[in-house]
Design an enzyme around this catalytic site. Structure first.
Site, PDB file in Angstrom:
ATOM      1  N   TYR A 119       4.863  12.908 -23.352  1.00 44.84           N
ATOM      2  CA  TYR A 119       4.260  13.111 -22.024  1.00 44.84           C
ATOM      3  C   TYR A 119       3.308  11.963 -21.688  1.00 44.84           C
ATOM      4  O   TYR A 119       2.244  12.164 -21.121  1.00 44.84           O
ATOM      5  CB  TYR A 119       3.536  14.460 -21.953  1.00 44.84           C
ATOM      6  CG  TYR A 119       4.467  15.637 -22.112  1.00 44.84           C
ATOM      7  CD1 TYR A 119       5.277  16.052 -21.049  1.00 44.84           C
ATOM      8  CD2 TYR A 119       4.548  16.331 -23.303  1.00 44.84           C
ATOM      9  CE1 TYR A 119       6.136  17.125 -21.193  1.00 44.84           C
ATOM     10  CE2 TYR A 119       5.405  17.409 -23.461  1.00 44.84           C
ATOM     11  CZ  TYR A 119       6.200  17.796 -22.399  1.00 44.84           C
ATOM     12  OH  TYR A 119       7.053  18.870 -22.540  1.00 44.84           O
ATOM     13  N   ASN A 172       4.164   9.397 -19.698  1.00 41.56           N
ATOM     14  CA  ASN A 172       4.603   8.760 -18.457  1.00 41.56           C
ATOM     15  C   ASN A 172       3.529   8.882 -17.394  1.00 41.56           C
ATOM     16  O   ASN A 172       2.892   9.938 -17.252  1.00 41.56           O
ATOM     17  CB  ASN A 172       5.894   9.437 -17.968  1.00 41.56           C
ATOM     18  CG  ASN A 172       6.951   9.441 -19.040  1.00 41.56           C
ATOM     19  OD1 ASN A 172       7.363   8.408 -19.507  1.00 41.56           O
ATOM     20  ND2 ASN A 172       7.369  10.633 -19.447  1.00 41.56           N
ATOM     21  N   TYR A 193      10.788  13.128 -12.444  1.00 45.63           N
ATOM     22  CA  TYR A 193      12.006  12.300 -12.482  1.00 45.63           C
ATOM     23  C   TYR A 193      12.446  11.907 -11.078  1.00 45.63           C
ATOM     24  O   TYR A 193      12.792  10.750 -10.827  1.00 45.63           O
ATOM     25  CB  TYR A 193      13.154  13.042 -13.170  1.00 45.63           C
ATOM     26  CG  TYR A 193      13.028  13.209 -14.662  1.00 45.63           C
ATOM     27  CD1 TYR A 193      12.305  12.326 -15.458  1.00 45.63           C
ATOM     28  CD2 TYR A 193      13.653  14.275 -15.301  1.00 45.63           C
ATOM     29  CE1 TYR A 193      12.211  12.493 -16.826  1.00 45.63           C
ATOM     30  CE2 TYR A 193      13.567  14.451 -16.668  1.00 45.63           C
ATOM     31  CZ  TYR A 193      12.842  13.553 -17.431  1.00 45.63           C
ATOM     32  OH  TYR A 193      12.758  13.731 -18.785  1.00 45.63           O
ATOM     33  N   ASP A 232      -4.776   3.623  -4.831  1.00 46.99           N
ATOM     34  CA  ASP A 232      -4.842   4.045  -3.431  1.00 46.99           C
ATOM     35  C   ASP A 232      -6.020   4.996  -3.201  1.00 46.99           C
ATOM     36  O   ASP A 232      -5.990   6.141  -3.649  1.00 46.99           O
ATOM     37  CB  ASP A 232      -3.532   4.723  -3.054  1.00 46.99           C
ATOM     38  CG  ASP A 232      -3.420   5.026  -1.567  1.00 46.99           C
ATOM     39  OD1 ASP A 232      -4.402   4.821  -0.834  1.00 46.99           O
ATOM     40  OD2 ASP A 232      -2.346   5.467  -1.149  1.00 46.99           O
ATOM     41  N   MET A 253       3.298  13.289 -16.044  1.00 48.67           N
ATOM     42  CA  MET A 253       4.315  14.314 -16.207  1.00 48.67           C
ATOM     43  C   MET A 253       3.671  15.514 -16.904  1.00 48.67           C
ATOM     44  O   MET A 253       3.145  15.390 -18.012  1.00 48.67           O
ATOM     45  CB  MET A 253       5.493  13.803 -17.043  1.00 48.67           C
ATOM     46  CG  MET A 253       6.581  14.839 -17.220  1.00 48.67           C
ATOM     47  SD  MET A 253       7.905  14.304 -18.322  1.00 48.67           S
ATOM     48  CE  MET A 253       8.735  13.120 -17.290  1.00 48.67           C
ATOM     49  N   HIS A 263       0.839  -1.197   0.000  1.00 47.95           N
ATOM     50  CA  HIS A 263       0.000   0.000   0.000  1.00 47.95           C
ATOM     51  C   HIS A 263       0.872   1.245   0.000  1.00 47.95           C
ATOM     52  O   HIS A 263       1.748   1.409   0.847  1.00 47.95           O
ATOM     53  CB  HIS A 263      -0.910  -0.024   1.228  1.00 47.95           C
ATOM     54  CG  HIS A 263      -1.790   1.155   1.344  1.00 47.95           C
ATOM     55  ND1 HIS A 263      -2.003   1.798   2.539  1.00 47.95           N
ATOM     56  CD2 HIS A 263      -2.507   1.833   0.429  1.00 47.95           C
ATOM     57  CE1 HIS A 263      -2.826   2.809   2.342  1.00 47.95           C
ATOM     58  NE2 HIS A 263      -3.141   2.846   1.069  1.00 47.95           N
ATOM     59  N   ASP A 282       7.177   6.095 -21.050  1.00 49.90           N
ATOM     60  CA  ASP A 282       7.157   6.091 -22.509  1.00 49.90           C
ATOM     61  C   ASP A 282       8.567   5.819 -23.036  1.00 49.90           C
ATOM     62  O   ASP A 282       9.532   5.712 -22.274  1.00 49.90           O
ATOM     63  CB  ASP A 282       6.555   7.389 -23.058  1.00 49.90           C
ATOM     64  CG  ASP A 282       7.350   8.647 -22.739  1.00 49.90           C
ATOM     65  OD1 ASP A 282       8.602   8.589 -22.649  1.00 49.90           O
ATOM     66  OD2 ASP A 282       6.729   9.716 -22.606  1.00 49.90           O
TER      67      ASP A 282
END
Length: 139
Positions: A129, A131, A111, A64, A74, A22, A30
């Site tokens: 973009y 990710n 990052y 969650d 991102m 958890h 990507d």
């Protein structure tokens, strides 16, 4: 082979998903993301895109519910004119399993967060973009 498990999920990725607890996070990266230099654990999923992996993972993986935004993308770098149509596709996939509560994280902050993630899955996704970070919930 097992029933009910999407065939795109490798044994290694299934192991990672099961090991995660958890609040642990996993990055679906990507093809442009510096996955190898940022990963604690790197899984390669060459030849596949993020949307198909996202759908397969969310079929087994709870997000969650204690986090206001269990999904992170991102953010587009200010001034970059690139379109992000893949984000709408992500929202559609996520909405099949949960309310799509998404946060947008500045590139370098993303990052740094990826470096702390339980694992990074490197894909061949070509969209920019694309990710995404998923925070694991409880069953």
């Amino acid at each position: 082979m097992l029933r009910g498990i999407p065939s795109i999920l490798s044994p290694e990725l299934l192991k990672i998903l099961m090991e995660m607890g958890h609040g642990d996070e996993i990055v679906l990266a990507d093809g442009n993301f510096p996955a190898a230099s940022h990963a604690n654990q790197l899984l390669r999923c060459d030849g596949h895109g993020v949307p198909e992996l996202l759908k397969a993972i969310l079929s087994l993986f709870p997000l969650d519910t204690y986090s206001e935004q269990p999904v992170s993308l991102m953010a587009v770098v200010p001034g970059d004119p690139v379109a992000t149509p893949i984000w709408g596709e992500y929202e559609g996939i996520i909405s099949e399993y949960a309310t799509p509560a998404i946060e947008y994280v500045e590139r370098f902050a993303f990052y740094e967060r990826a470096k702390k993630a339980y694992a990074i899955v490197a894909t061949s996704e070509k969209a920019l973009y694309a990710n995404i970070i998923l925070k694991k919930g409880v069953i």
